[in-house]
Structure formats: C-alpha cells, structure tokens
Write a protein that holds these residues in place. Structure first.
Motif, mmCIF file in Angstrom:
data_model
loop_
_atom_site.group_PDB
_atom_site.id
_atom_site.type_symbol
_atom_site.label_atom_id
_atom_site.label_comp_id
_atom_site.label_asym_id
_atom_site.label_seq_id
_atom_site.Cartn_x
_atom_site.Cartn_y
_atom_site.Cartn_z
ATOM 1 N N GLU A 67 47.264 39.051 42.649
ATOM 2 C CA GLU A 67 46.517 38.268 43.794
ATOM 3 C C GLU A 67 45.160 38.828 44.161
ATOM 4 O O GLU A 67 44.283 38.151 44.280
ATOM 5 C CB GLU A 67 47.379 38.299 44.955
ATOM 6 C CG GLU A 67 48.801 37.316 44.741
ATOM 7 C CD GLU A 67 49.601 37.332 45.947
ATOM 8 O OE1 GLU A 67 49.097 37.958 46.937
ATOM 9 O OE2 GLU A 67 50.762 36.859 45.604
ATOM 10 N N ARG A 68 45.238 40.211 44.096
ATOM 11 C CA ARG A 68 43.894 40.821 44.468
ATOM 12 C C ARG A 68 42.923 40.687 43.482
ATOM 13 O O ARG A 68 41.509 40.588 43.483
ATOM 14 C CB ARG A 68 44.131 42.488 44.758
ATOM 15 C CG ARG A 68 44.615 42.668 46.141
ATOM 16 C CD ARG A 68 45.426 44.075 46.212
ATOM 17 N NE ARG A 68 46.002 44.427 47.272
ATOM 18 C CZ ARG A 68 45.156 44.940 48.503
ATOM 19 N NH1 ARG A 68 43.877 45.055 48.446
ATOM 20 N NH2 ARG A 68 45.808 45.090 49.632
ATOM 21 N N ALA A 69 43.328 40.793 42.119
ATOM 22 C CA ALA A 69 42.442 40.592 41.121
ATOM 23 C C ALA A 69 42.043 39.295 41.064
ATOM 24 O O ALA A 69 40.710 38.982 40.828
ATOM 25 C CB ALA A 69 43.271 40.886 39.489
ATOM 26 N N ARG A 70 42.757 38.107 41.444
ATOM 27 C CA ARG A 70 42.183 36.821 41.353
ATOM 28 C C ARG A 70 41.244 36.635 42.475
ATOM 29 O O ARG A 70 40.251 35.881 42.253
ATOM 30 C CB ARG A 70 43.489 35.745 41.281
ATOM 31 C CG ARG A 70 44.167 35.672 40.321
ATOM 32 C CD ARG A 70 45.118 34.383 40.341
ATOM 33 N NE ARG A 70 46.100 34.663 41.365
ATOM 34 C CZ ARG A 70 47.314 35.085 41.180
ATOM 35 N NH1 ARG A 70 47.845 35.414 40.058
ATOM 36 N NH2 ARG A 70 48.140 35.322 42.239
ATOM 37 N N ALA A 71 41.397 37.048 43.688
ATOM 38 C CA ALA A 71 40.557 37.226 44.942
ATOM 39 C C ALA A 71 39.245 37.832 44.391
ATOM 40 O O ALA A 71 38.165 37.388 44.764
ATOM 41 C CB ALA A 71 41.095 37.828 46.036
ATOM 42 N N ARG A 72 39.211 38.958 43.603
ATOM 43 C CA ARG A 72 38.047 39.782 43.417
ATOM 44 C C ARG A 72 37.302 38.788 42.339
ATOM 45 O O ARG A 72 36.102 38.626 42.197
ATOM 46 C CB ARG A 72 38.263 40.897 42.694
ATOM 47 C CG ARG A 72 38.665 41.956 43.694
ATOM 48 C CD ARG A 72 38.425 43.683 43.139
ATOM 49 N NE ARG A 72 39.710 43.630 42.185
ATOM 50 C CZ ARG A 72 40.933 44.002 42.292
ATOM 51 N NH1 ARG A 72 41.286 44.256 43.517
ATOM 52 N NH2 ARG A 72 41.749 44.246 41.266
ATOM 53 N N LEU A 73 38.107 38.148 41.322
ATOM 54 C CA LEU A 73 37.362 37.430 40.292
ATOM 55 C C LEU A 73 36.632 36.170 41.183
ATOM 56 O O LEU A 73 35.531 35.787 40.599
ATOM 57 C CB LEU A 73 38.382 36.962 39.433
ATOM 58 C CG LEU A 73 37.761 36.325 38.070
ATOM 59 C CD1 LEU A 73 36.852 37.234 37.400
ATOM 60 C CD2 LEU A 73 39.114 35.780 37.208
ATOM 61 N N ALA A 74 37.307 35.548 41.847
ATOM 62 C CA ALA A 74 36.790 34.314 42.606
ATOM 63 C C ALA A 74 35.721 34.842 43.391
ATOM 64 O O ALA A 74 34.626 34.059 43.425
ATOM 65 C CB ALA A 74 37.868 33.818 43.622
ATOM 66 N N ALA A 75 35.581 35.848 44.100
ATOM 67 C CA ALA A 75 34.347 36.266 44.752
ATOM 68 C C ALA A 75 33.296 36.368 43.824
ATOM 69 O O ALA A 75 32.035 36.088 44.039
ATOM 70 C CB ALA A 75 34.848 37.374 45.460
ATOM 71 N N LEU A 76 33.565 37.120 42.629
ATOM 72 C CA LEU A 76 32.434 37.329 41.596
ATOM 73 C C LEU A 76 32.055 35.926 41.168
ATOM 74 O O LEU A 76 30.629 35.797 41.087
ATOM 75 C CB LEU A 76 33.300 38.267 40.606
ATOM 76 C CG LEU A 76 32.054 38.361 39.185
ATOM 77 C CD1 LEU A 76 31.144 39.564 39.874
ATOM 78 C CD2 LEU A 76 33.001 39.239 38.047
#
Length: 311
Positions: free
Chosen positions: A279-288
């Motif tokens: 979930e954290r990885a997806r959130a970082r990717l979305a922010a990127l």
C-alpha cells in the motif's frame, strides 16, 4: 626461589587478577544496566508475542522484581560496547572495529561477532537504533535510527533518545494486538521491563506522562477512551507521525531482532506488514505520477506560452 613455588605464585596471581577483572566487569555491567535498559535476554516482547485472545490480568501497578539472573561475560562486554559506541558517537568520532577490539573487547576478540550482535540488539531495544557497517574495508560502523524516514546514516545528537526504544516497544505491542492495544496490555509488557505507571524511571522519567501526554502531543501515539467503557478504560493506537516515520515491517524487524529470528517467522504479522508495504509503494507511485504530471503540465504550458508569444 624454587621453580615449582614460582609457578604456584604465578598461577595464584593469575586467579587473583581474573577474580578482580570479573568483579570489575560486574560493577560496570550493573552501572550500564541502569543507564542502557534491560538485556534482550529477558525481552518483554518475547512473552508478548502471544495470541491476541489470551486473557491476562493487568499488572501495571505490580512491584518490581528483584530476582535478576547474572549476565555472562559476553553480555557484560555487549553493555560496555553500547556505552562505547554512544560515547564515540557523541564525540563525533568514527566507530571502528579496531577501536572496539582495543578498548572494549580486548581478550574476547574471538567472540567479537557475538558481542557486537548482542550490543546491536541492546541498541535497538534501548534506543531504537540499528548499528550498521558502512565501510567494509575500514570496518567502520554508523548508528541509524529506526524512526528516520530519510534513512540518513548520520543522526543528530537529539535523535539518540531512550524514549525511542520505549516507543518502538509500544508500537510493536499495538501492532501485535491488531493495531489497537488496551492500556492494560501495554503496561503488562512494560512491567516486564520494570517500567510502572506512577513510578519514576531512571531513563524515562514519568512513564505514564511520556506515553499518554508527551508522545501523544508529538503525534507518535493516539490515546483514547475505549468506546462504551464504564468505568472508563483507554487504548493506544499509532499516531500519524508513527505512520509516516516507520512502518509495520520495520516494527516486525524490531520484534524479530529481539527474538533472534526473521520477520517471516511471524506469518500473520508478516503478511499484514507486506500488505502495508504494498500500500505504501502504491501511494508513493501515485504521488510520483502526480508530481510528474504536474511538472509535465507546467513544461507544456511554458512551451505553448512561448509559441503563442512568437506569433
């Protein structure tokens, strides 16, 4: 003097020196234990990793135990090594294997790896700090905070605080109890560390104030009344700052290190920690993506504006 008598005198002198050194180590160990906290050999979380459904009475006001098992020479050296590394850090000096061997390990050099492992466990438990080798050639080590979102190798002096180790323990209890732990469950674990509500502690001052006020104000913990409880009972959750500065996987690594094992040794918690990482990885990717889209949009706007001005 006859040779046999000289040999006996030398042997007697060696035994006397050995006794003196052992007594000195015991004295140093006792002082270090006061300053650095409990040994991982009696970790409060070893008994805390139990079924969430077990019924256990509150012991938050229980008197401290006086039955301490004597520590081995390797444990004593580990405590001294913790003090040595902190002193080196505070003096802004490099922490090297050569200095550890020369000033702390001494005649136990064949046990260096084990002593360093035990010292690293103590550093995690007492301060929430990992000891990492940063230069394999020079064999230099650095102190790395587990509550450090940037992953900086170098800490500022203010970040080495005993409360970090206590906070990591409480966050671990909350995670093990389904992300919400009652006040009784938290104090049950802390009592094993001889930390009691309403009793001043040499490292943490007023532990109850630290947990229910200071760390709440710093947004590391959330402290709230249990719904519909009468008389009122309270529970702890992770605060927003804990969510941003650490993760369930880091907390599970903390627990695994205490048990001298790996995170996957706790399957259900490991699965939850892995989901959290995803979930954290997806959130970082979305922010990127959002950032990239914004930058691209700004660039296209400047290009279009420049083209329009030329017409």
């Amino acid at each position: 003097m006859p040779r046999g008598q000289k040999s006996k005198l030398r042997a007697r002198e060696k035994r006397r020196q050995a006794r003196s050194e052992a007594q000195g180590l015991q004295g140093a160990q006792a002082t270090a234990a006061e300053e650095e906290g409990p040994s991982t050999s009696s970790s409060p979380l070893c008994g805390g990793a139990k079924s969430q459904d077990e019924e256990r009475p509150s012991t938050s006001q229980a008197p401290p135990t006086t039955n301490r098992s004597p520590r081995s020479p390797l444990d004593q050296k580990a405590i001294l090594l913790v003090q040595f590394m902190l002193r080196k850090y505070n003096m802004r000096e490099s922490i090297t294997k050569a200095d550890m061997l020369k000033y702390v390990i001494k005649k136990y050099k064949n046990h260096f790896s084990e002593i360093l492992r035990r010292a690293s466990d103590l550093m995690v438990l007492a301060f929430g700090i990992d000891v990492k080798e940063i230069d394999p050639i020079r064999q230099c080590y650095a102190l790395v905070s587990k509550l450090n979102p940037r992953g900086d190798v170098r800490l500022t002096g203010e970040e080495i605080m005993p409360k970090t180790g206590l906070l990591m323990t409480v966050l671990c209890v909350i995670f093990m109890k389904g992300n919400c732990a009652t006040e009784e469950e938290v104090w049950e674990v802390l009592n094993v560390m001889e930390i009691y509500a309403g009793r001043m502690h040499v490292m943490y001052g007023d532990p109850k104030k630290l947990l229910t006020q200071d760390l709440v104000q710093e947004k590391y913990l959330e402290y709230r009344q249990v719904a519909d409880s009468d008389p009122p009972r309270y529970e702890f959750l992770w605060g927003p700052r804990a969510h941003s500065e650490t993760s369930k996987m880091k907390i599970l690594e903390f627990l695994a290190k205490i048990h001298n094992t790996v995170p996957s040794a706790f399957p259900s918690w490991y699965e939850e920690a892995m989901r959290d990482e995803e979930e954290r990885a997806r959130a970082r990717l979305a922010a990127l993506f959002r950032t990239s889209a914004s930058v691209l949009g700004s660039a296209l706007y400047r290009v279009n504006s420049s083209n329009s001005s030329r017409r």
